[in-house]
Write a protein that holds these residues in place. Structure first.
Motif, PDB file in Angstrom:
ATOM      1  N   GLY A   1      72.192  65.783  21.158  1.00  8.55           N
ATOM      2  CA  GLY A   1      71.560  64.796  22.036  1.00  8.55           C
ATOM      3  C   GLY A   1      70.544  65.166  21.986  1.00  8.55           C
ATOM      4  N   CYS A   2      70.110  66.261  22.310  1.00 10.21           N
ATOM      5  CA  CYS A   2      69.004  66.512  23.122  1.00 10.21           C
ATOM      6  C   CYS A   2      68.005  66.903  21.805  1.00 10.21           C
ATOM      7  N   LEU A   3      68.851  67.665  20.549  1.00  8.25           N
ATOM      8  CA  LEU A   3      68.062  67.600  19.643  1.00  8.25           C
ATOM      9  C   LEU A   3      67.749  66.226  18.905  1.00  8.25           C
ATOM     10  N   ARG A   4      68.492  65.477  19.218  1.00  8.87           N
ATOM     11  CA  ARG A   4      68.107  64.014  18.488  1.00  8.87           C
ATOM     12  C   ARG A   4      66.934  63.471  19.262  1.00  8.87           C
ATOM     13  N   GLU A   5      66.892  63.723  20.574  1.00  5.01           N
ATOM     14  CA  GLU A   5      65.949  62.963  21.008  1.00  5.01           C
ATOM     15  C   GLU A   5      64.879  63.519  21.222  1.00  5.01           C
ATOM     16  N   TYR A   6      64.557  65.222  21.302  1.00  4.79           N
ATOM     17  CA  TYR A   6      63.213  65.549  20.869  1.00  4.79           C
ATOM     18  C   TYR A   6      62.622  65.681  19.909  1.00  4.79           C
TER      19      TYR A   6
ATOM     20  N   LYS B   1      62.258  63.247  18.075  1.00  7.06           N
ATOM     21  CA  LYS B   1      61.827  61.533  17.802  1.00  7.06           C
ATOM     22  C   LYS B   1      60.398  62.341  18.749  1.00  7.06           C
ATOM     23  N   THR B   2      60.364  62.945  19.676  1.00  3.55           N
ATOM     24  CA  THR B   2      57.924  62.878  20.056  1.00  3.55           C
ATOM     25  C   THR B   2      57.743  64.392  18.390  1.00  3.55           C
ATOM     26  N   ASN B   3      58.857  65.195  18.588  1.00  5.62           N
ATOM     27  CA  ASN B   3      58.479  66.591  17.513  1.00  5.62           C
ATOM     28  C   ASN B   3      59.776  66.749  16.996  1.00  5.62           C
ATOM     29  N   PRO B   4      59.555  65.802  15.624  1.00  5.62           N
ATOM     30  CA  PRO B   4      60.715  66.370  14.465  1.00  5.62           C
ATOM     31  C   PRO B   4      60.717  67.578  14.088  1.00  5.62           C
ATOM     32  N   GLU B   5      59.040  68.258  13.660  1.00  7.76           N
ATOM     33  CA  GLU B   5      59.255  69.508  13.101  1.00  7.76           C
ATOM     34  C   GLU B   5      59.326  70.102  13.593  1.00  7.76           C
ATOM     35  N   SER B   6      59.361  70.673  14.939  1.00  6.96           N
ATOM     36  CA  SER B   6      59.603  71.917  15.893  1.00  6.96           C
ATOM     37  C   SER B   6      61.885  71.947  15.623  1.00  6.96           C
TER      38      SER B   6
END
Length: 50
Positions: free
Chosen positions: A25-30, A32-37
Protein backbone atom coordinates in the motif's frame (compact mmCIF):
# COMPACT_ATOMS: atom_id res chain seq x y z
CA UNK A 1 2.64 -28.77 22.21
CA UNK A 2 1.77 -29.33 18.54
CA UNK A 3 -1.42 -27.22 18.77
CA UNK A 4 0.58 -24.46 20.44
CA UNK A 5 3.14 -24.43 17.61
CA UNK A 6 0.42 -24.40 14.99
CA UNK A 7 -1.27 -21.49 16.76
CA UNK A 8 1.97 -19.49 16.89
CA UNK A 9 2.69 -20.27 13.23
CA UNK A 10 -0.75 -19.01 12.21
CA UNK A 11 -0.29 -15.77 14.17
CA UNK A 12 3.09 -15.16 12.53
CA UNK A 13 1.63 -15.86 9.08
CA UNK A 14 -1.24 -13.42 9.66
CA UNK A 15 1.08 -10.70 11.01
CA UNK A 16 3.50 -11.15 8.12
CA UNK A 17 0.66 -10.91 5.62
CA UNK A 18 -0.55 -7.70 7.29
CA UNK A 19 2.84 -6.02 7.02
CA UNK A 20 3.33 -7.16 3.43
CA UNK A 21 -0.03 -5.61 2.55
CA UNK A 22 0.94 -2.38 4.34
CA UNK A 23 4.22 -2.23 2.43
CA UNK A 24 2.46 -2.75 -0.89
CA UNK A 25 0.00 0.00 0.00
CA UNK A 26 2.84 2.39 0.80
CA UNK A 27 4.52 1.64 -2.51
CA UNK A 28 1.23 2.13 -4.34
CA UNK A 29 0.68 5.54 -2.74
CA UNK A 30 4.28 6.65 -3.28
CA UNK A 31 4.08 5.60 -6.94
CA UNK A 32 1.46 8.30 -7.47
CA UNK A 33 4.05 11.00 -6.77
CA UNK A 34 7.30 9.29 -7.72
CA UNK A 35 6.68 6.29 -9.99
CA UNK A 36 10.28 6.00 -11.20
CA UNK A 37 11.59 5.52 -7.65
CA UNK A 38 9.06 2.77 -7.02
CA UNK A 39 9.93 1.04 -10.30
CA UNK A 40 13.61 1.19 -9.38
CA UNK A 41 12.96 -0.15 -5.87
CA UNK A 42 10.91 -3.06 -7.22
CA UNK A 43 13.46 -3.95 -9.90
CA UNK A 44 16.31 -3.90 -7.35
CA UNK A 45 14.38 -6.00 -4.81
CA UNK A 46 12.50 -8.56 -6.90
CA UNK A 47 13.78 -11.57 -4.99
CA UNK A 48 13.04 -9.98 -1.65
CA UNK A 49 9.47 -9.22 -2.70
CA UNK A 50 8.66 -12.70 -3.99
Amino acid sequence: MTNYCIGISNKIRIARSFFIQKGIGCLREYSKTNPESVKQFISENKLALC
